[in-house]
Design a protein around this motif. Structure first.
Motif, PDB file in Angstrom:
ATOM      1  N   LEU A 184     -48.552 -45.315  51.595  1.00 16.16           N
ATOM      2  CA  LEU A 184     -49.190 -44.435  50.532  1.00 16.16           C
ATOM      3  C   LEU A 184     -50.190 -43.388  51.156  1.00 16.16           C
ATOM      4  N   PHE A 241     -38.504 -47.506  44.776  1.00 12.47           N
ATOM      5  CA  PHE A 241     -38.706 -48.433  45.494  1.00 12.47           C
ATOM      6  C   PHE A 241     -38.508 -49.602  44.464  1.00 12.47           C
ATOM      7  N   SER A 301     -43.878 -45.377  41.364  1.00 13.91           N
ATOM      8  CA  SER A 301     -42.900 -46.066  41.925  1.00 13.91           C
ATOM      9  C   SER A 301     -43.452 -47.381  43.180  1.00 13.91           C
ATOM     10  N   LEU A 302     -43.947 -47.178  43.794  1.00 16.23           N
ATOM     11  CA  LEU A 302     -44.571 -48.139  44.889  1.00 16.23           C
ATOM     12  C   LEU A 302     -45.399 -49.215  44.151  1.00 16.23           C
ATOM     13  N   ARG A 303     -46.151 -48.757  43.380  1.00 11.99           N
ATOM     14  CA  ARG A 303     -47.001 -49.675  42.335  1.00 11.99           C
ATOM     15  C   ARG A 303     -46.244 -50.639  41.793  1.00 11.99           C
ATOM     16  N   ASN A 327     -43.257 -51.405  42.707  1.00 12.99           N
ATOM     17  CA  ASN A 327     -42.667 -52.349  43.782  1.00 12.99           C
ATOM     18  C   ASN A 327     -43.406 -53.312  44.285  1.00 12.99           C
ATOM     19  N   PHE A 328     -44.880 -53.202  44.394  1.00  4.33           N
ATOM     20  CA  PHE A 328     -45.850 -53.998  44.734  1.00  4.33           C
ATOM     21  C   PHE A 328     -46.002 -55.127  43.975  1.00  4.33           C
ATOM     22  N   ASP A 373     -48.366 -51.047  52.918  1.00  2.00           N
ATOM     23  CA  ASP A 373     -48.689 -50.073  51.905  1.00  2.00           C
ATOM     24  C   ASP A 373     -49.546 -48.774  52.791  1.00  2.00           C
ATOM     25  N   ALA A 393     -51.971 -48.394  45.296  1.00  2.00           N
ATOM     26  CA  ALA A 393     -50.995 -47.301  44.755  1.00  2.00           C
ATOM     27  C   ALA A 393     -51.760 -47.075  43.421  1.00  2.00           C
ATOM     28  N   PHE A 437     -44.060 -41.043  43.255  1.00  2.00           N
ATOM     29  CA  PHE A 437     -44.108 -41.858  44.225  1.00  2.00           C
ATOM     30  C   PHE A 437     -45.156 -43.098  44.429  1.00  2.00           C
ATOM     31  N   CYS A 496     -39.146 -54.270  47.626  1.00  2.00           N
ATOM     32  CA  CYS A 496     -39.018 -53.898  49.052  1.00  2.00           C
ATOM     33  C   CYS A 496     -40.458 -54.529  49.418  1.00  2.00           C
TER      34      CYS A 496
END
Length: 283
Positions: free
Chosen positions: A113, A103, A130-132, A134-135, A110, A147, A127, A106
């Motif tokens: 998660l 990500f 990547s989101l950490r 992203n955020f 949340d 995350a 996973f 985007c």
């Protein structure tokens, strides 16, 4: 050396060209269920609103600048997908697979998660990481903390299994002596988690400081007072804070002991500073 010597021939055996189809500026007109032919695509500016996409495989596709408003992705396969600059406003995911998904910038809730993280620890770790990132890119501090919690949890489980588990994945990845190194990595991670939550928990750091006070109390009583007198323990506890923070330096203490306490104090302050900088730096 001739220039032609640097030219290498493209390998052909076992390799075939992958056809990536570009799908640009399209709108989802109706609900999609059990759709075929959606994987290996590059979706650009795809738009969808209040539609349900169920049991569709988007494997190894790229979604760029797409917008989904109040959509539902149910049991979809996003393995190996890359999401760039997409907006998933009020969009929910149920039972989807996000193995190896990436990500970037985007806007996504949340709760993904908790509900959609892969079961395998190594994939769960990637996973969450990547989101950490992203955020962090979109400035969502609350989601970043969430995350990180998942990332630390997955890391702890992964490191523990890397030296202890008999699962074939870990046995193949960490054979023989490598398990000993993984044990020490897990031990370091677990110890730092107890001390300060690996940089994420000020209550754990406070607990560590209180524990150090008790150690000073016990050591002070055993070394210089009557260990069978509870009043001496109370007296040592009252001056433990002064000794720890360097306000008082008892003459009976050796230079080595006072230096050790000073070093621990500085480390605790450094940990506290790091936690505060990380917390406020996300805002």
């Amino acid at each position: 050396m001739d220039a032609e010597d640097n030219i290498t021939e493209e390998p052909t055996l076992g390799l075939v060209p992958r056809k990536i189809q570009n799908v640009s500026d399209k709108q989802i007109a109706e609900d999609i269920e059990n759709g075929q032919g959606y994987k290996f695509k590059r979706y650009t500016r795809l738009y969808g609103k209040r539609h349900t996409i169920r049991n569709v495989s988007f494997e190894h596709s790229t979604f760029e600048s797409c917008y989904f408003n109040n959509c539902v992705f149910d049991s979809c396969n996003f393995t190996g997908c890359k999401f760039i600059g997409c907006n998933f406003h009020q969009t929910t995911f149920t039972g989807c697979s996000f193995k190896y998904a990436i990500f970037e910038r985007c806007h996504i809730d949340d709760d993904i998660l908790e509900r959609e993280a892969p079961r395998e620890e190594n994939l769960r770790l990637k996973f969450a990481r990547s989101l950490r990132v992203n955020f962090q890119q979109i400035g969502d501090a609350k989601a970043v903390n969430k995350a990180i919690s998942l990332e630390l949890e997955a890391t702890a489980t992964y490191l523990k299994k890397s030296w202890l588990s008999n699962e074939s994945y870990y046995q193949k990845k960490f054979p023989g002596w490598r398990r000993i190194f993984q044990f020490f990595k897990w031990l370091e991670f677990a110890l730092l988690d107890v001390i300060w939550g690996n940089g994420e928990s000020s209550p754990k750091l406070l607990r560590t400081i209180v524990f150090i006070h008790f150690l000073i109390t016990i050591g002070d009583t055993l070394a210089f007072k009557n260990p069978w007198n509870l009043h001496d323990y109370l007296d040592s506890l009252l001056r433990a804070s002064g000794i720890f923070f360097g306000i008082i330096s008892p003459k009976e203490y050796s230079i080595g002991v006072l230096s050790l306490i000073a070093a621990i104090r500085l480390i605790c302050f450094a940990f506290l500073t790091a936690i505060l900088v990380k917390r406020f730096g996300r805002r």
